[in-house]
Design a protein around this motif. Sequence first.
Motif, PDB file in Angstrom:
ATOM      1  N   GLU A  39       0.726  -1.097   0.071  1.00  0.00           N
ATOM      2  CA  GLU A  39       0.037   0.116  -0.088  1.00  0.00           C
ATOM      3  C   GLU A  39       0.850   1.111   0.051  1.00  0.00           C
ATOM      4  O   GLU A  39       0.390   2.278  -0.567  1.00  0.00           O
ATOM      5  N   ASN A  40       2.175   1.190   0.541  1.00  0.00           N
ATOM      6  CA  ASN A  40       3.159   2.074   0.339  1.00  0.00           C
ATOM      7  C   ASN A  40       3.533   2.104  -1.119  1.00  0.00           C
ATOM      8  O   ASN A  40       4.564   1.208  -1.229  1.00  0.00           O
ATOM      9  N   ASP A  41       3.154   2.946  -1.771  1.00  0.00           N
ATOM     10  CA  ASP A  41       3.621   2.807  -3.318  1.00  0.00           C
ATOM     11  C   ASP A  41       4.897   3.391  -3.520  1.00  0.00           C
ATOM     12  O   ASP A  41       5.312   3.528  -4.737  1.00  0.00           O
ATOM     13  N   ALA A  42       5.515   4.142  -2.720  1.00  0.00           N
ATOM     14  CA  ALA A  42       6.847   4.610  -3.100  1.00  0.00           C
ATOM     15  C   ALA A  42       8.040   3.637  -2.691  1.00  0.00           C
ATOM     16  O   ALA A  42       8.974   3.598  -3.456  1.00  0.00           O
ATOM     17  N   TYR A  43       7.936   2.721  -1.660  1.00  0.00           N
ATOM     18  CA  TYR A  43       8.793   1.826  -1.185  1.00  0.00           C
ATOM     19  C   TYR A  43       8.232   0.900  -0.366  1.00  0.00           C
ATOM     20  O   TYR A  43       7.249   1.239   0.560  1.00  0.00           O
ATOM     21  N   HIS A  44       8.639  -0.322  -0.148  1.00  0.00           N
ATOM     22  CA  HIS A  44       8.338  -1.528   0.743  1.00  0.00           C
ATOM     23  C   HIS A  44       9.123  -2.303   0.752  1.00  0.00           C
ATOM     24  O   HIS A  44       9.995  -2.694  -0.068  1.00  0.00           O
ATOM     25  N   MET A  45       9.085  -3.251   1.821  1.00  0.00           N
ATOM     26  CA  MET A  45      10.303  -4.242   2.205  1.00  0.00           C
ATOM     27  C   MET A  45      10.127  -5.471   1.220  1.00  0.00           C
ATOM     28  O   MET A  45       8.493  -5.943   0.853  1.00  0.00           O
ATOM     29  N   THR A  46      10.984  -6.342   0.803  1.00  0.00           N
ATOM     30  CA  THR A  46      10.904  -7.347   0.010  1.00  0.00           C
ATOM     31  C   THR A  46      11.813  -8.249   0.444  1.00  0.00           C
ATOM     32  O   THR A  46      12.829  -7.700   1.384  1.00  0.00           O
ATOM     33  N   ALA A  47      11.911  -9.520   0.404  1.00  0.00           N
ATOM     34  CA  ALA A  47      12.870 -10.436   0.594  1.00  0.00           C
ATOM     35  C   ALA A  47      13.406 -11.447  -0.612  1.00  0.00           C
ATOM     36  O   ALA A  47      12.315 -11.787  -1.227  1.00  0.00           O
ATOM     37  N   SER A  48      14.835 -11.462  -0.755  1.00  0.00           N
ATOM     38  CA  SER A  48      14.944 -12.373  -1.906  1.00  0.00           C
ATOM     39  C   SER A  48      15.765 -13.499  -1.379  1.00  0.00           C
ATOM     40  O   SER A  48      16.235 -13.438   0.052  1.00  0.00           O
ATOM     41  N   ALA A  49      15.944 -14.460  -2.057  1.00  0.00           N
ATOM     42  CA  ALA A  49      16.995 -15.419  -1.881  1.00  0.00           C
ATOM     43  C   ALA A  49      17.958 -15.876  -2.825  1.00  0.00           C
ATOM     44  O   ALA A  49      17.621 -15.816  -4.177  1.00  0.00           O
ATOM     45  N   TRP A  50      19.156 -16.053  -2.517  1.00  0.00           N
ATOM     46  CA  TRP A  50      20.400 -16.623  -3.204  1.00  0.00           C
ATOM     47  C   TRP A  50      20.264 -18.175  -3.040  1.00  0.00           C
ATOM     48  O   TRP A  50      20.936 -18.311  -1.969  1.00  0.00           O
ATOM     49  N   VAL A  51      19.473 -19.083  -3.576  1.00  0.00           N
ATOM     50  CA  VAL A  51      19.481 -20.324  -3.216  1.00  0.00           C
ATOM     51  C   VAL A  51      20.657 -21.258  -4.012  1.00  0.00           C
ATOM     52  O   VAL A  51      20.710 -21.008  -5.335  1.00  0.00           O
ATOM     53  N   VAL A  52      21.426 -21.833  -3.356  1.00  0.00           N
ATOM     54  CA  VAL A  52      22.575 -22.422  -3.715  1.00  0.00           C
ATOM     55  C   VAL A  52      22.323 -24.009  -3.381  1.00  0.00           C
ATOM     56  O   VAL A  52      21.729 -24.375  -2.527  1.00  0.00           O
ATOM     57  N   SER A  53      23.185 -24.830  -4.139  1.00  0.00           N
ATOM     58  CA  SER A  53      23.408 -26.170  -3.854  1.00  0.00           C
ATOM     59  C   SER A  53      24.160 -26.541  -2.756  1.00  0.00           C
ATOM     60  O   SER A  53      24.962 -25.685  -2.170  1.00  0.00           O
ATOM     61  N   PRO A  54      23.933 -27.572  -2.092  1.00  0.00           N
ATOM     62  CA  PRO A  54      24.840 -27.996  -0.926  1.00  0.00           C
ATOM     63  C   PRO A  54      26.183 -27.936  -1.094  1.00  0.00           C
ATOM     64  O   PRO A  54      27.063 -27.373  -0.151  1.00  0.00           O
ATOM     65  N   ASP A  55      26.872 -28.181  -2.072  1.00  0.00           N
ATOM     66  CA  ASP A  55      28.229 -28.002  -2.521  1.00  0.00           C
ATOM     67  C   ASP A  55      28.468 -26.703  -2.826  1.00  0.00           C
ATOM     68  O   ASP A  55      29.905 -26.331  -3.363  1.00  0.00           O
TER      69      ASP A  55
END
Length: 187
Positions: A39-55
């Motif tokens: 609803e805050n159309d200027a900025y808002h929180m997001t979450a991202s993931a750098w998903v890696v393999s176990p190795d």
Amino acid sequence: MNDLIGELERFQPWNEQEERDRLLLLRLLRTDETVFSRENDAYHMTASAWVVSPDRTQVLMAYHNIYRSWSWLGGHADGERDLLAVAVREVREESGVRTVRPVSKEPFSLESLTVDGHEKRGRYVSSHLHLNVTYLLEADPEEQVVSKIDENSAVSWFPLQKAVEMSSEPWFRERIYQKLNAKLLAR
């Protein structure tokens, strides 16, 4: 919100971009109660993931329909204040991967991301900022992946450098994905 503020106060920036963005996130978290809502159309929180393999040799990416680029997984907080939970939920929703776990519960990276105006579900969304917290997550590349058709048209694992090269967004390639790989390899 106090937990996230504490995490960001303890966060050790990797570079000047993370330090500047950390200060911006802290300021807005402390002064704007609407920061977790779209609803805050200027900025808002997001979450991202750098998903890696176990190795740690592969990264999970999705071909994002709006940006027409291979990108990390993630999404809007939409009122949720546990951004690690948001990152895990978004990985599951956007990739079909069920077994995903945090390498650490602490933020892996911080970014203030510009989002150009675009159409989403037939409605115009004005340009705005995503105040983003990235988490390092781990999943098994052998697990089946499935696209979330309304958001992405493909999901795939790539070797670390190839994941960077697959993005058609220069700023993300050079400033975000390269950084995430460098931080991963320095662990």
